[in-house]
Motif scaffolding. Structure first.
Motif, short mmCIF file in Angstrom:
data_model
loop_
_atom_site.label_atom_id
_atom_site.label_comp_id
_atom_site.label_asym_id
_atom_site.label_seq_id
_atom_site.Cartn_x
_atom_site.Cartn_y
_atom_site.Cartn_z
N GLY A 1 0.82 -1.20 0.00
CA GLY A 1 0.00 0.00 0.00
C GLY A 1 0.85 1.25 0.00
N SER A 2 0.28 2.33 -0.51
CA SER A 2 0.95 3.62 -0.55
C SER A 2 -0.11 4.70 -0.37
CB SER A 2 1.70 3.77 -1.88
OG SER A 2 2.42 4.99 -1.93
N TYR A 3 0.08 5.86 -0.97
CA TYR A 3 -0.95 6.91 -0.95
C TYR A 3 -1.27 7.35 -2.37
CZ TYR A 3 3.19 9.97 -1.18
OH TYR A 3 4.38 10.58 -1.53
N ASP A 4 -1.05 6.47 -3.33
CA ASP A 4 -1.38 6.75 -4.73
C ASP A 4 -2.81 6.43 -5.07
OD1 ASP A 4 -1.01 4.03 -4.39
OD2 ASP A 4 -0.35 3.72 -6.46
N GLY A 5 -3.60 5.99 -4.08
CA GLY A 5 -4.99 5.63 -4.32
C GLY A 5 -5.20 4.18 -4.68
N ASN A 6 -4.16 3.35 -4.51
CA ASN A 6 -4.26 1.94 -4.89
C ASN A 6 -3.57 1.03 -3.88
OD1 ASN A 6 -5.55 2.34 -7.52
ND2 ASN A 6 -3.59 3.19 -8.17
N ILE A 7 -4.12 -0.17 -3.74
CA ILE A 7 -3.45 -1.29 -3.08
C ILE A 7 -3.12 -2.29 -4.17
CG2 ILE A 7 -3.70 -3.23 -1.48
CD1 ILE A 7 -5.56 -1.48 0.18
N LYS A 8 -1.90 -2.81 -4.16
CA LYS A 8 -1.48 -3.74 -5.22
C LYS A 8 -1.19 -5.11 -4.64
CE LYS A 8 0.36 -0.34 -8.48
NZ LYS A 8 1.47 0.05 -9.38
N LEU A 9 -1.61 -6.14 -5.40
CA LEU A 9 -1.33 -7.53 -5.04
C LEU A 9 -0.24 -8.06 -5.95
CD1 LEU A 9 -3.86 -7.24 -3.31
CD2 LEU A 9 -4.62 -9.49 -4.12
N TRP A 10 0.68 -8.84 -5.35
CA TRP A 10 1.84 -9.35 -6.07
C TRP A 10 1.97 -10.86 -5.86
CZ3 TRP A 10 4.53 -5.40 -8.59
CH2 TRP A 10 4.27 -4.11 -8.15
N LYS A 11 2.56 -11.50 -6.86
CA LYS A 11 2.86 -12.93 -6.77
C LYS A 11 4.35 -13.13 -6.61
CE LYS A 11 2.90 -17.24 -9.43
NZ LYS A 11 2.60 -17.88 -10.73
N VAL A 12 4.73 -13.91 -5.60
CA VAL A 12 6.12 -14.28 -5.39
C VAL A 12 6.40 -15.50 -6.28
CG1 VAL A 12 7.86 -15.04 -3.73
CG2 VAL A 12 6.09 -13.41 -3.04
N GLY A 13 7.36 -15.38 -7.18
CA GLY A 13 7.62 -16.44 -8.15
C GLY A 13 8.31 -17.65 -7.56
N ASP A 14 8.51 -18.66 -8.39
CA ASP A 14 9.18 -19.90 -7.97
C ASP A 14 10.57 -19.60 -7.43
OD1 ASP A 14 6.97 -21.28 -8.77
OD2 ASP A 14 7.77 -21.76 -10.76
N HIS A 15 10.90 -20.32 -6.36
CA HIS A 15 12.20 -20.17 -5.71
C HIS A 15 12.40 -18.75 -5.16
CE1 HIS A 15 13.10 -24.08 -7.34
NE2 HIS A 15 12.89 -23.64 -8.56
#
Length: 462
Positions: A389-403
């Motif tokens: 999260g930040s203050y840009d008006g968005n929450i972002k979801l991320w995927k942690v890749g293999d290994h």
């Protein structure tokens, strides 16, 4: 001579009950009344009654008639079917036992992976969108909401704000259940009814017995999360309590402070254990899982530290320029960090440098052409899902890749204001954000259109 003479006179006496084996047995007539005798069968002879002979004859006739009606091929087929049924019954019993043993073996294997920090469930690709977004407001949170925590059974939320209020919510109904209001500082009744300064951190034990609260004072307050009855004041820090976390499955509490120290507490004895020194600036964030370890962010000293408490040692990870303000463990071997330089970094415990980095993860601030500050992080533990999260008006979801070597963007969720704290529900169905008009530690910037609220986001799986 008398020894060889055979006595022909008297016959030897015999027992009347003893039977003479040489005498022929007289079979009774049907009209005669007979007595029943218990005659023991010899080892070589089988003695059968007339009824047994009749039964055997009838049984033999039955089998003979059955054999007459059944061909050899049909008999083989019938016996084969019986044999197959027996095999199937035995196989079903064996399969049930094998399934039971396999489940136990799989559970033990997963427990071992979790304890060693190598367990990871791949769930990120299942999250495709979000549905309902709910905003929870309370009169105790007129100011910026700074922190949030979720109970282990996903029933309750606890939130704290800059105006010193703490609210307990139902995660199922989104209703306010109870609260701990701000109070003016009183020497006589200090910390018996509430806090008299801004709340900066919350931590809830796994069994919901203790709610630890840190504020801008140097004390940690322990409350009963059910009744909000005050239990204990933990003193020892010399400045604001920026972060709190319980070691999973225990009542061991770790605290991080602006006094540059990390302290360990035992809530079973309500006592201080030890202090960990090493950071050269305020310790802004801390996290821990099941191991007797804790990872911390050192703010302006641009370092992250993994504290191996039993070994009394620490691993140091040096970041980029700027302040490292937030850190979260993905599992026992992987963690993510972020700060005011806008870089989202993925770390492995055994690597001195990040395994993956996303620069300007939330974009650029148009007013000064600087990367937007990463103000909050959350991880669905032992999976590959991370939120920032930040203050840009968005929450972002991320995927942690293999290994644990890559970070891939999954989706963006619109939330206006400073995201000061993030938490996933334990089942991964919800993401909760503490949102306010300003940063939890200061007023460097104000988002005037933001609402001070708790945001509950329903996540949709494919």
């Amino acid at each position: 001579m008398s020894f060889f003479i055979k006595n022909k006179g008297k016959q030897p006496k015999t027992n009347k009950n003893q039977k003479n084996p040489s005498r022929k047995r007289k079979l009774p007539n049907n009209n005669e009344k007979t007595k029943s005798y218990n005659v023991p069968a010899s080892k070589d002879d089988d003695i059968t009654s007339s009824e047994d002979e009749d039964f055997n004859n009838k049984e033999q006739e039955h089998y003979e008639s059955e054999d007459d009606n059944e061909t050899a091929q049909e008999k083989k087929l019938r016996l084969a079917k019986v044999y197959l049924k027996e095999i199937e019954a035995q196989d079903e019993e064996q399969d049930e036992q094998d399934d039971h043993d396999r489940k136990i073996q799989q559970r033990l294997f997963y427990d071992h992976l979790k304890q060693t920090g190598r367990f990871r469930s791949s769930v990120a690709d299942q999250y495709k969108s979000h549905s309902k977004i709910s905003f929870l407001k309370a009169k105790e949170h007129k100011s910026t909401i700074t922190c949030v925590c979720v109970s282990s059974d996903d029933k309750y939320l606890y939130s704290g704000s800059k105006d010193g209020g703490i609210v307990k919510w139902s995660l199922e109904t989104h209703q306010k259940l109870s609260s701990l209001p701000f109070i003016k500082k009183s020497v006589e009744k200090a910390y018996t009814k509430g806090h008299s300064s801004s709340i900066l951190s919350l931590a809830l034990s796994h069994d919901s017995l203790f709610l630890a609260v840190g504020d801008t004072s140097s004390n940690i307050q322990i409350w009963n999360p059910e009744t909000f009855k005050h239990i204990k004041t933990l003193s020892g820090h010399k400045n604001s309590i920026y972060a709190l976390v319980f070691r999973r499955g225990t009542h061991t509490l770790y605290s991080a402070s602006a006094d540059r120290s990390v302290k360990v507490w035992s809530l079973d004895e309500m006592s201080y254990v030890e202090t960990l020194y090493g950071h050269l600036d305020a310790v802004t964030a801390i996290d821990a899982l099941a191991r007797e370890r804790a990872v911390t962010a050192g703010g302006r000293d641009t370092s992250l530290r993994m504290w191996k408490i039993p070994e009394e040692s620490q691993l140091i990870y040096n970041g980029d320029t700027g302040s490292i303000d937030v850190v979260k463990l993905v599992n026992e071997e992987t963690f993510v960090s972020g700060g005011d330089n806008g870089t989202l970094s993925l770390w492995g415990v055994n690597k001195k440098k990040p395994t993956a980095s996303i620069k300007s993860a939330h974009g650029i601030d148009e007013t000064n052409d600087q990367p937007l500050w990463i103000t909050a992080l959350a991880a669905l533990v032992n999976t590959d899902l991370v939120a920032s999260g930040s203050y840009d008006g968005n929450i972002k979801l991320w995927k942690v890749g293999d290994h644990s070597k890559t970070l891939t963007h999954l989706m963006t969720i619109p939330v206006l204001g400073y995201v000061n704290s993030l938490a996933f529900s334990n089942d991964g169905s919800k993401l909760i954000a503490a949102v306010g008009s300003e940063h939890r530690l200061g007023r460097w910037n104000v988002v005037k259109s933001a609402k001070n609220s708790l945001v509950v986001i329903e996540l949709v799986k494919s």
